[in-house]
Design an enzyme around this catalytic site. Sequence first.
Site, mmCIF file in Angstrom:
data_model
loop_
_atom_site.group_PDB
_atom_site.id
_atom_site.type_symbol
_atom_site.label_atom_id
_atom_site.label_comp_id
_atom_site.label_asym_id
_atom_site.label_seq_id
_atom_site.Cartn_x
_atom_site.Cartn_y
_atom_site.Cartn_z
ATOM 1 N N CYS A 1 0.845 -1.201 0.000
ATOM 2 C CA CYS A 1 0.000 0.000 0.000
ATOM 3 C C CYS A 1 0.882 1.253 0.000
ATOM 4 C CB CYS A 1 -0.959 -0.015 1.184
ATOM 5 S SG CYS A 1 -2.051 -1.438 1.235
ATOM 6 N N ASP B 1 -10.224 -2.988 -6.710
ATOM 7 C CA ASP B 1 -9.365 -2.087 -5.941
ATOM 8 C C ASP B 1 -9.590 -0.672 -6.451
ATOM 9 O OD1 ASP B 1 -7.336 -0.664 -4.695
ATOM 10 O OD2 ASP B 1 -5.846 -2.238 -4.941
ATOM 11 N N HIS C 1 -8.368 -4.290 -2.031
ATOM 12 C CA HIS C 1 -7.166 -3.552 -1.636
ATOM 13 C C HIS C 1 -6.712 -3.986 -0.241
ATOM 14 C CE1 HIS C 1 -4.357 -0.176 -1.844
ATOM 15 N NE2 HIS C 1 -4.608 -0.009 -0.561
#
Length: 246
Positions: free
Chosen positions: A133, A179, A211
Amino acid sequence: MTSNNLARCCTLGSLHEGVAKGEIKDIGNISTYFSYPPDKSTENAILILSDVIGHRFINTQLIADQFAAAGYFVVLPDLFYGDTVPLNRPEGFNVMDWVKNHFPEQTDPIIESVLTEMRENLGCKRIGGVGYCFGGKYVCRFLKPGKLDAGYTAHPTMVDADELSGIEGPLSISAAVRDHVFSTAKRHESEEILDKKEVPWQINLFPDVEHGFSVRCDVTKPRQKYAKEQAFAQAVAWFDEYVKKH
């Protein structure tokens, strides 16, 4: 930008069970989790650049231990000087307000210091970078000679097009079909940029997950657990090829 800004999904997920095997020590004033391979060698190393939940998150520490078991010395620093985001913050929390204190001008020097320590004092000869991330942006920024020798990122956030086009080493990406941050459009844009590069690259796409799946998925759900495990296996295979073999 080849991935969108941070969103609430960057703070959500499941807490995983397990006992961390590594240790937390300081690199200068940077709290850092270390995990060692069975032979204690530090020559082949992995620098994990975490999501916003940080280096004390048990999920990420367990992943660090998995990389160590695969034969890598693993360094997982605090990129936020303690200003991390607790898992599953309430809906009113604005992660984009939080990240204003964690842009490259604050984060790059932390990574520079850690890489210098790894190469000059910890005996690391080859270093692979893992970015989850938030950390994906910085794998791209540091994927250059003398910094990171190879890179892997899962569901990256806030990666600028020039950061991706500026990579100078092999890059592997794990992506989720659903996502909103590393969306289909952004993934395709990334593919177009990477296709113009001479460096090795790959993007593996996983259904049934969203995600953050490689770190924070619900491992009680078989398809999510499988995707997480396969994303990790993808990273290990990449580093076995582009870190260990050189």
